[in-house]
Design an enzyme around this catalytic site. Structure first.
Site, PDB file in Angstrom:
ATOM      1  N   ASP A 142      12.521 -16.042  16.024  1.00  0.00           N
ATOM      2  CA  ASP A 142      13.712 -16.309  16.851  1.00  0.00           C
ATOM      3  C   ASP A 142      14.227 -15.080  17.604  1.00  0.00           C
ATOM      4  OD1 ASP A 142      13.478 -18.819  15.830  1.00  0.00           O
ATOM      5  OD2 ASP A 142      15.199 -18.687  14.478  1.00  0.00           O
TER       6      ASP A 142
ATOM      7  N   ARG B 273       0.821  -1.222   0.000  1.00  0.00           N
ATOM      8  CA  ARG B 273       0.000   0.000   0.000  1.00  0.00           C
ATOM      9  C   ARG B 273       0.855   1.272   0.000  1.00  0.00           C
ATOM     10  NH1 ARG B 273      -5.512  -1.807   3.263  1.00  0.00           N
ATOM     11  NH2 ARG B 273      -6.198  -3.163   1.561  1.00  0.00           N
TER      12      ARG B 273
ATOM     13  N   ARG C  81       4.786 -20.953  15.604  1.00  0.00           N
ATOM     14  CA  ARG C  81       4.970 -20.065  14.438  1.00  0.00           C
ATOM     15  C   ARG C  81       3.653 -19.518  13.880  1.00  0.00           C
ATOM     16  NH1 ARG C  81       9.616 -22.512  11.294  1.00  0.00           N
ATOM     17  NH2 ARG C  81       8.242 -22.723   9.520  1.00  0.00           N
TER      18      ARG C  81
ATOM     19  N   MET D 124      11.203 -23.098  20.502  1.00  0.00           N
ATOM     20  CA  MET D 124      12.041 -22.842  19.323  1.00  0.00           C
ATOM     21  C   MET D 124      13.037 -21.702  19.586  1.00  0.00           C
ATOM     22  SD  MET D 124       9.661 -23.260  15.968  1.00  0.00           S
ATOM     23  CE  MET D 124       9.431 -24.877  15.239  1.00  0.00           C
TER      24      MET D 124
ATOM     25  N   GLY E  91      14.226 -13.645   8.195  1.00  0.00           N
ATOM     26  CA  GLY E  91      15.153 -13.710   9.320  1.00  0.00           C
ATOM     27  C   GLY E  91      16.597 -13.456   8.914  1.00  0.00           C
TER      28      GLY E  91
ATOM     29  N   ARG F 201       7.553 -35.094  32.806  1.00  0.00           N
ATOM     30  CA  ARG F 201       6.929 -35.145  31.480  1.00  0.00           C
ATOM     31  C   ARG F 201       7.647 -34.162  30.554  1.00  0.00           C
ATOM     32  NH1 ARG F 201       4.988 -38.967  33.419  1.00  0.00           N
ATOM     33  NH2 ARG F 201       2.816 -39.671  33.456  1.00  0.00           N
TER      34      ARG F 201
ATOM     35  N   ARG G 108       4.080 -32.604  39.112  1.00  0.00           N
ATOM     36  CA  ARG G 108       5.027 -33.091  38.099  1.00  0.00           C
ATOM     37  C   ARG G 108       6.048 -32.013  37.722  1.00  0.00           C
ATOM     38  NH1 ARG G 108       0.605 -36.260  34.333  1.00  0.00           N
ATOM     39  NH2 ARG G 108       0.954 -38.300  35.272  1.00  0.00           N
TER      40      ARG G 108
ATOM     41  N   ALA H 276       8.982 -19.999  35.020  1.00  0.00           N
ATOM     42  CA  ALA H 276       9.782 -21.230  35.013  1.00  0.00           C
ATOM     43  C   ALA H 276      10.723 -21.282  36.209  1.00  0.00           C
ATOM     44  CB  ALA H 276      10.580 -21.307  33.725  1.00  0.00           C
ATOM     45  N   ASP H 277      11.044 -22.501  36.642  1.00  0.00           N
ATOM     46  CA  ASP H 277      12.021 -22.691  37.719  1.00  0.00           C
ATOM     47  C   ASP H 277      13.438 -22.700  37.160  1.00  0.00           C
ATOM     48  OD1 ASP H 277      10.306 -23.893  40.232  1.00  0.00           O
ATOM     49  OD2 ASP H 277       9.430 -24.310  38.268  1.00  0.00           O
TER      50      ASP H 277
END
Ligand SMILES: Nc1ncnc2c1ncn2[C@@H]1O[C@H](COP(=O)(O)OP(=O)(O)OP(=O)(O)O)[C@@H](O)[C@H]1O
Ligand SMILES: O=P(O)(O)OC[C@H]1O[C@](O)(CO)[C@@H](O)[C@@H]1O
Ligand SMILES: [Mg+2]
Length: 327
Positions: free
Chosen positions: A132, A30, A260, A174, A107, A251, A167, A191-192
């Site tokens: 990424d 455009r 993506r 990725m 990329g 797990r 658990r 996260a730990d």
């Protein structure tokens, strides 16, 4: 047909698709049309040059795509374009098609190709689009924000089941050789432990971190692993299954290509639109061999020669923040 003095712009998307590529194509088309350019879309990345997969585009060709994931032009990874003889053929084909300048959306690999095109005399401007976020010259590439939201949603859901069953989940994300997605997903998903190509603990250290997090009274554990890390997610799962079976079952979830896809976030639509317009204006102003990016909230250009061959560094302070937040 272009009138004799009308300039003709080529645009293609290349490498892994990312959410917002369509919004970028829309903005390029455009803006170019509004500036009096004739626009040719090249389908399926650099491969489309060799197969003459060209489509004339106008403002209507890009209607109703701002919200669509993927890329209407299609994408590919082209081996022929990696070769110098292939690239010489490509430039000849583009010249025969009357193309005066190119906008390459992709990329780090695609922009390396863009720089090579420029060296062969084709005016080129690059746009960073890759989940990424490994590109130097922009704080965020197009698609990264949407991808992080997708990972966050997945982590939220996994946390529900992880805490119900006490658990430990290993989640692979990725990012090729860059730890950005893993790092930021760990921050927004709680996260730990985070494992990236830059910072890879040993298996014993991972187990030790989980034992420690258990002493904080946590009901579950989340370990986010960047796919490019030298310590692989299946190795970790295998080790932890035996090592911490006394208090966590283990797990493994590999999120894969779900990361993506999807409709681009507001942020990705905004940067794609701003950068797409900027790329055309940059080319019109006579500049070439640069990538348009967003640095500290401002649009700017960086020479492709400074962009390619490098991986953007991630902020080291984020690791410490993740550690504190995991208490
Ligand atoms: N060194 C290079 N010289 C010329 N062309 C290249 C080079 N590296 C990559 N390309 C071209 O760019 C294409 C896409 O590159 P690559 O597969 O690395 O993806 P990308 O653009 O980095 O995107 P993403 O990492 O998000 O998938 C390659 O298939 C190739 O055609
Ligand atoms: O879709 P493909 O070709 O398997 O590529 C996967 C790669 O592409 C990316 O999704 C984008 O570069 C990487 O994170 C991943 O390593
Ligand atoms: Mg890449």
């Amino acid at each position: 047909m272009a009138t004799p003095n009308q300039k003709r712009l080529g645009v293609l998307t290349s490498g892994g698709d990312s959410p917002g590529m369509n919004a970028a194509v829309r903005a390029v088309v455009r803006t170019a049309v509004a500036s009096g350019w004739d626009v040719i879309g090249i389908r399926r990345g650099y491969n489309g040059i060799f197969t003459h997969n060209f489509v004339k585009m106008n403002s209507r060709s890009v209607a109703n795509i701002i919200d669509k994931g993927g890329t209407i032009l299609g994408s590919s990874r082209s081996n022929r374009f990696m070769d110098s003889a292939g690239r010489a053929d490509a430039v000849n084909i583009l010249r025969e098609a009357g193309i005066d300048g190119m906008i390459i959306i992709g990329g780090n690999g695609s922009l390396t190709g863009a720089l090579e095109l420029e060296k062969l005399g084709m005016p080129v401007v690059g746009l960073p689009a890759s989940i990424d976020n490994d590109l130097v010259g922009t704080d965020m590439a197009i698609g990264v924000d949407t991808c992080l939201n997708t990972i966050m949603e997945a982590l939220d859901k996994i946390r529900d089941t992880a805490s119900s069953h006490h658990r430990a989940f290993i989640i692979e994300v990725m990012g090729r050789n860059c730890g950005y997605l893993a790092l930021m997903a760990s921050l927004n998903g709680g996260a730990d432990v985070v494992i990236t190509p830059d910072r890879t603990p040993t298996l014993e250290e991972v187990s030790q971190m989980l034992r420690q997090s258990r002493t904080f009274g946590r009901s579950h554990a989340i370990i986010v692993v960047a796919e490019g890390s030298s310590l692989k997610s299946d190795e970790i799962a295998h080790y932890l299954t035996k090592e911490i079976m006394d208090y966590y079952e283990t797990r493994l979830t590999i999120l894969g290509h779900v990361q993506r896809g999807g409709s681009p976030s507001a942020f990705d639509r905004i940067i794609a639109t701003r950068l797409g317009a900027r790329a055309v204006q940059t080319l019109l102003s006579g500049k070439s061999g640069v990538m348009c990016g967003l640095v500290q909230g401002r649009l700017c250009e960086t020479p492709l020669s400074e962009v390619v061959g490098r991986v953007k560094e991630v902020d080291a302070e984020i690791y410490e923040l993740i550690r504190i937040m995991s208490h």
